[in-house]
Enzyme design. Sequence first.
Site: not given
Ligand code: SAM
Length: 313
Positions: A114-116, A118-119, A142, A240
Amino acid sequence: LGGPSAGSAMPRYVRVNTLKTSTNEIITYFKRQDYTYLGKARRIEELSELGQKKGKKFLQDLHVPDLLAFPPDTDFHKDALYLAGHLILQDKASCLPALLLSPPVGSFVIDACAAPGNKTSHIAAILQNKGRVFAFDLDTKRVSTMSTLLLRAGVTCQELANQDFLTVRLDDPKYQKVSHILVDPSCSGSGMPDLMRVHTDASSGPEQEKRLQALSGFQCRAVSHALSFPSVQRVVYSTCSIHQQENEDVVMKSLEQNPDFRLVNALPSWPLRGLNTFPESSYCLRASLSDTFTNGFFIAVFERKSNQNESST
Ligand code: SAM
């Protein structure tokens, strides 16, 4: 649709945070600041035309309600309403996942990566802060940024966890009512032009292939985990990335491994579709600077087969 065109430029997109204000209020706000309101776009090409412009003007988007588009040089970082969380600076393509997830007001939702946030804040706006959004992320920093941004956006229905989504237990009573899940996992970022300039060394060859296979393996596990929650009806998968390995290949494998689910024909009026690599890949949606005047993006919408009510959205 034309291929990449030299003059493609992306408008500056601004999502109106309906937890704090309304699109009409924001349109009035900008008009008062001497912006010319060009109305609601009727053709996607109007966004490209805006992308070539300068000065104080803006459009309402034709696909995403509550999204406004401005010329690319417009800077909102010091805008009072941006600082107060009324405006969210978010690319148009990245507004589509929550829109396509479309959880009914009051539902229980998981935002898996979810981080940061926006969604997450977009999902909360669709839920009108009613129901619950369980938002997970692996990265501690994050998650802390997300917590600040969600507070600023007026989100109150969230429960954040600094946890690996793959370890979230399917039998935890907390998640028994979860009906909608967004999986927006780590990806190569190859649809983001700025990111790719940094990673050009790794953009081809065996190293790149290895990296894509590793990402794709994680993405498949995350989608399958999401599809395994007992009450889940709809899962949106987004990246993305422009790579087939992270997009159509992940969707195809996930469908093979989860026969209770099918694809929804996502936003049929959207012009750019998934690569033709498996039956119904055209139900997936792609986005690109040259065709949709957004960052490069990919989205697939899964729904449980027993759900007879929806077959396109
Ligand atoms: N959905 C976010 C937004 O719209 O703001 C952007 C997400 S970003 C593309 C991908 C995120 O997945 C990163 O913040 C990363 O730390 C997290 N991530 C990677 N592996 C993960 C896991 N196994 N479980 C939870 N989060 C994970």
